[in-house]
Design a protein around this motif. Structure first.
Motif, PDB file in Angstrom:
ATOM      1  N   VAL A  34       0.853  -1.188   0.000  1.00 27.02           N
ATOM      2  CA  VAL A  34       0.000   0.000   0.000  1.00 27.02           C
ATOM      3  C   VAL A  34       0.883   1.229   0.000  1.00 27.02           C
ATOM      4  N   SER A  35       0.493   2.227  -0.770  1.00 27.25           N
ATOM      5  CA  SER A  35       1.138   3.533  -0.778  1.00 27.25           C
ATOM      6  C   SER A  35       0.051   4.583  -0.582  1.00 27.25           C
ATOM      7  N   ILE A  36       0.195   5.388   0.478  1.00 25.20           N
ATOM      8  CA  ILE A  36      -0.809   6.403   0.809  1.00 25.20           C
ATOM      9  C   ILE A  36      -0.171   7.777   0.746  1.00 25.20           C
ATOM     10  N   GLY A  37      -0.720   8.660  -0.075  1.00 23.06           N
ATOM     11  CA  GLY A  37      -0.274  10.051  -0.123  1.00 23.06           C
ATOM     12  C   GLY A  37      -1.218  10.897   0.712  1.00 23.06           C
ATOM     13  N   GLY A  38      -0.660  11.836   1.460  1.00 23.54           N
ATOM     14  CA  GLY A  38      -1.528  12.653   2.295  1.00 23.54           C
ATOM     15  C   GLY A  38      -0.826  13.852   2.876  1.00 23.54           C
ATOM     16  N   ALA A  39      -1.548  14.528   3.742  1.00 19.69           N
ATOM     17  CA  ALA A  39      -1.045  15.719   4.414  1.00 19.69           C
ATOM     18  C   ALA A  39      -0.926  15.426   5.906  1.00 19.69           C
ATOM     19  N   ALA A  40       0.250  15.715   6.460  1.00 17.92           N
ATOM     20  CA  ALA A  40       0.500  15.491   7.881  1.00 17.92           C
ATOM     21  C   ALA A  40      -0.015  16.663   8.702  1.00 17.92           C
ATOM     22  N   GLN A  41      -0.585  16.330   9.834  1.00 13.33           N
ATOM     23  CA  GLN A  41      -1.018  17.332  10.807  1.00 13.33           C
ATOM     24  C   GLN A  41      -0.410  16.953  12.148  1.00 13.33           C
ATOM     25  N   LEU A  42       0.187  17.921  12.831  1.00 13.39           N
ATOM     26  CA  LEU A  42       0.720  17.695  14.166  1.00 13.39           C
ATOM     27  C   LEU A  42      -0.390  18.059  15.136  1.00 13.39           C
ATOM     28  N   VAL A  43      -0.881  17.055  15.849  1.00 12.41           N
ATOM     29  CA  VAL A  43      -2.112  17.172  16.610  1.00 12.41           C
ATOM     30  C   VAL A  43      -1.837  17.128  18.109  1.00 12.41           C
ATOM     31  N   GLU A  44      -2.553  17.954  18.855  1.00 14.22           N
ATOM     32  CA  GLU A  44      -2.564  17.900  20.320  1.00 14.22           C
ATOM     33  C   GLU A  44      -3.951  17.432  20.719  1.00 14.22           C
ATOM     34  N   ASN A  45      -4.055  16.148  21.089  1.00 14.10           N
ATOM     35  CA  ASN A  45      -5.342  15.569  21.448  1.00 14.10           C
ATOM     36  C   ASN A  45      -5.071  14.455  22.463  1.00 14.10           C
ATOM     37  N   ARG A  46      -5.209  14.776  23.722  1.00 18.71           N
ATOM     38  CA  ARG A  46      -4.860  13.840  24.790  1.00 18.71           C
ATOM     39  C   ARG A  46      -5.672  12.545  24.702  1.00 18.71           C
ATOM     40  N   ALA A  47      -6.958  12.638  24.405  1.00 24.23           N
ATOM     41  CA  ALA A  47      -7.790  11.428  24.323  1.00 24.23           C
ATOM     42  C   ALA A  47      -7.276  10.495  23.217  1.00 24.23           C
ATOM     43  N   LYS A  48      -6.936  11.041  22.064  1.00 24.25           N
ATOM     44  CA  LYS A  48      -6.426  10.210  20.962  1.00 24.25           C
ATOM     45  C   LYS A  48      -5.058   9.642  21.327  1.00 24.25           C
ATOM     46  N   LEU A  49      -4.212  10.436  21.960  1.00 22.84           N
ATOM     47  CA  LEU A  49      -2.909   9.953  22.390  1.00 22.84           C
ATOM     48  C   LEU A  49      -3.066   8.782  23.360  1.00 22.84           C
ATOM     49  N   GLU A  50      -3.969   8.906  24.299  1.00 17.44           N
ATOM     50  CA  GLU A  50      -4.208   7.817  25.251  1.00 17.44           C
ATOM     51  C   GLU A  50      -4.728   6.567  24.543  1.00 17.44           C
ATOM     52  N   GLU A  51      -5.544   6.757  23.525  1.00 17.52           N
ATOM     53  CA  GLU A  51      -6.067   5.624  22.749  1.00 17.52           C
ATOM     54  C   GLU A  51      -4.937   4.874  22.041  1.00 17.52           C
ATOM     55  N   LEU A  52      -3.960   5.608  21.518  1.00 18.78           N
ATOM     56  CA  LEU A  52      -2.892   5.009  20.724  1.00 18.78           C
ATOM     57  C   LEU A  52      -1.676   4.583  21.540  1.00 18.78           C
ATOM     58  N   TRP A  53      -1.506   5.152  22.703  1.00 18.05           N
ATOM     59  CA  TRP A  53      -0.302   4.928  23.502  1.00 18.05           C
ATOM     60  C   TRP A  53      -0.208   3.491  24.003  1.00 18.05           C
ATOM     61  N   ASN A  54       1.030   2.967  24.016  1.00 20.90           N
ATOM     62  CA  ASN A  54       1.315   1.712  24.721  1.00 20.90           C
ATOM     63  C   ASN A  54       2.691   1.863  25.357  1.00 20.90           C
ATOM     64  N   ASP A  55       2.983   1.036  26.333  1.00 21.67           N
ATOM     65  CA  ASP A  55       4.214   1.182  27.098  1.00 21.67           C
ATOM     66  C   ASP A  55       5.474   0.957  26.265  1.00 21.67           C
ATOM     67  N   GLY A  56       5.360   0.406  25.084  1.00 20.06           N
ATOM     68  CA  GLY A  56       6.508   0.252  24.194  1.00 20.06           C
ATOM     69  C   GLY A  56       7.131   1.587  23.822  1.00 20.06           C
ATOM     70  N   TYR A  57       6.325   2.645  23.849  1.00 17.17           N
ATOM     71  CA  TYR A  57       6.837   3.977  23.503  1.00 17.17           C
ATOM     72  C   TYR A  57       7.777   4.539  24.566  1.00 17.17           C
ATOM     73  N   LYS A  58       7.780   3.940  25.773  1.00 14.99           N
ATOM     74  CA  LYS A  58       8.673   4.431  26.829  1.00 14.99           C
ATOM     75  C   LYS A  58      10.140   4.298  26.427  1.00 14.99           C
ATOM     76  N   ALA A  59      10.439   3.411  25.505  1.00 13.72           N
ATOM     77  CA  ALA A  59      11.815   3.278  25.013  1.00 13.72           C
ATOM     78  C   ALA A  59      12.261   4.545  24.295  1.00 13.72           C
ATOM     79  N   TYR A  60      11.314   5.274  23.703  1.00 13.98           N
ATOM     80  CA  TYR A  60      11.620   6.499  22.971  1.00 13.98           C
ATOM     81  C   TYR A  60      11.309   7.749  23.779  1.00 13.98           C
ATOM     82  N   PHE A  61      10.366   7.612  24.705  1.00 17.51           N
ATOM     83  CA  PHE A  61       9.919   8.739  25.519  1.00 17.51           C
ATOM     84  C   PHE A  61      10.012   8.347  26.992  1.00 17.51           C
ATOM     85  N   PRO A  62      11.177   8.602  27.619  1.00 19.02           N
ATOM     86  CA  PRO A  62      11.377   8.170  29.010  1.00 19.02           C
ATOM     87  C   PRO A  62      10.335   8.734  29.982  1.00 19.02           C
ATOM     88  N   GLY A  63       9.765   9.889  29.673  1.00 22.08           N
ATOM     89  CA  GLY A  63       8.745  10.477  30.540  1.00 22.08           C
ATOM     90  C   GLY A  63       7.370   9.877  30.337  1.00 22.08           C
TER      91      GLY A  63
END
Length: 170
Positions: free
Chosen positions: A88-117
């Protein structure tokens, strides 16, 4: 002539086909354009959300990739599952989003390797890719494709059926 008359999938069928490919691919390649105009791809973790025309990622605010998207939002996201013969190849426009509810939906502890906080790390950046179009390729099976390609090489005739290739606009 309707889509059914020409045997082409509908837009909704195309989106379902893309979603079925994307959900099984662990990593995508996200391509941005640098300030020098060069294309640069980075691996990104595929989020466990149903593809509906938007693709979500979590990145770092201080990365070159996020800075490039802030200045030049046109991007490409590609998915590859060669074992199943799906791409699959998807072309699109990136948006940098501040949305705590969406972040919580997508977050998993694996990201702690990249984000110590953790999820509250100030460098965490939610990225939404709003697709404007996509193309996908799928095969009915690896063996069938290999046989079709071999037959084409021997006979000099184009392969008659190497799978599906569809383009969809969003």
């Amino acid at each position: 002539m309707s889509d059914q008359d020409t045997n082409h999938p509908t837009r909704e069928e195309n989106i379902r086909a893309i979603a079925s490919i994307v959900k099984d691919v662990k990593f995508a390649m996200l391509t941005v354009q640098t300030a020098q105009g060069h294309l640069k791809a980075h691996p990104m973790t595929t989020q466990q959300t149903e593809f509906d025309g938007d693709v979500w990622f979590i990145g770092g605010k201080d990365t070159e990739q996020v800075q490039c998207m802030a200045e030049r939002p046109q991007v490409n996201v590609s998915y590859s599952d060669p074992g199943k013969g799906n791409y699959v190849s998807i072309g699109g426009a990136a948006q940098l989003v501040e949305n705590r509810a969406k972040l919580e939906e997508l977050w998993n502890d694996g990201y702690k390797a990249y984000f110590p906080g953790g999820i509250d790390d100030p460098d965490v950046q939610l990225i939404k890719i709003e697709a404007y179009g996509a193309e996908y390729w799928g095969s009915d099976g690896k063996i069938k494709n290999i046989l079709q390609q071999a037959r084409a090489a021997v006979t000099g005739q184009p392969a008659s059926d190497t799978g599906t290739n569809e383009t969809v606009k969003f």
